[in-house]
Design a protein around this motif. Sequence first.
Motif, mmCIF file in Angstrom:
data_model
loop_
_atom_site.group_PDB
_atom_site.id
_atom_site.type_symbol
_atom_site.label_atom_id
_atom_site.label_comp_id
_atom_site.label_asym_id
_atom_site.label_seq_id
_atom_site.Cartn_x
_atom_site.Cartn_y
_atom_site.Cartn_z
ATOM 1 N N UNK A 121 0.785 -1.083 0.037
ATOM 2 C CA UNK A 121 -0.058 0.121 -0.091
ATOM 3 C C UNK A 121 0.862 1.342 -0.028
ATOM 4 N N UNK A 122 0.193 2.367 -0.393
ATOM 5 C CA UNK A 122 0.962 3.638 -0.476
ATOM 6 C C UNK A 122 1.174 4.197 0.983
ATOM 7 N N UNK A 123 0.227 4.034 1.767
ATOM 8 C CA UNK A 123 0.272 4.790 3.289
ATOM 9 C C UNK A 123 -0.308 3.891 4.208
ATOM 10 N N UNK A 124 0.088 3.926 5.528
ATOM 11 C CA UNK A 124 -0.376 3.122 6.302
ATOM 12 C C UNK A 124 -1.474 3.357 6.892
ATOM 13 N N UNK A 125 -2.265 2.305 7.055
ATOM 14 C CA UNK A 125 -3.804 2.541 7.861
ATOM 15 C C UNK A 125 -3.718 2.253 9.223
ATOM 16 N N UNK A 126 -4.974 1.881 9.618
ATOM 17 C CA UNK A 126 -5.227 1.640 11.187
ATOM 18 C C UNK A 126 -5.165 0.070 11.227
ATOM 19 N N UNK A 127 -4.029 -0.375 12.173
ATOM 20 C CA UNK A 127 -4.435 -1.717 12.337
ATOM 21 C C UNK A 127 -5.714 -2.229 13.314
ATOM 22 N N UNK A 128 -6.117 -3.258 13.052
ATOM 23 C CA UNK A 128 -7.561 -3.792 13.614
ATOM 24 C C UNK A 128 -7.669 -5.270 13.477
ATOM 25 N N UNK A 129 -8.640 -5.444 14.635
ATOM 26 C CA UNK A 129 -8.879 -7.009 14.703
ATOM 27 C C UNK A 129 -10.470 -7.007 14.469
ATOM 28 N N UNK A 130 -11.062 -7.780 13.617
ATOM 29 C CA UNK A 130 -12.437 -8.017 13.670
ATOM 30 C C UNK A 130 -13.142 -9.329 13.671
ATOM 31 N N UNK A 131 -14.363 -9.527 13.807
ATOM 32 C CA UNK A 131 -14.983 -10.816 13.791
ATOM 33 C C UNK A 131 -15.001 -11.387 12.601
ATOM 34 N N UNK A 132 -14.657 -12.575 12.284
ATOM 35 C CA UNK A 132 -14.524 -13.137 10.902
ATOM 36 C C UNK A 132 -15.976 -13.687 10.665
ATOM 37 N N UNK A 133 -17.152 -13.598 11.402
ATOM 38 C CA UNK A 133 -18.417 -13.860 11.217
ATOM 39 C C UNK A 133 -19.186 -13.165 10.159
#
Length: 110
Positions: free
Chosen positions: A79-91
Amino acid sequence: MSDGPIYKVLFVNQGQNYEIYARQVHSSGLYGFVEVEQLLFGERAQVVVDPAEEKLKSEFDGVKRSYIPMHAIIRIDEVEKQGTAKVSDSQGGNVVTHFPFPAGSAPKPK
């Protein structure tokens, strides 16, 4: 002032989708793993702090290098710039399942 490419790594861990950013991603010397180094997180100097990113940052605190199993990787993007690291449910939305193996593929005893 670029320090090289930035990679967005999406993978599954314990039923959750992780999205992290790193400077280096490559095949590992450990068979079946992808090596992720130099993890990137938002700066603490920001006025607005994202609690989800802070939780993820504390989970990877002190980690120099992470080995992620290849079968857990969803995708890796440069990617060109860093985004926000995150965790989400895979459901929700995109569901990742393991590759199916045929039932009864083991030889039957006689």
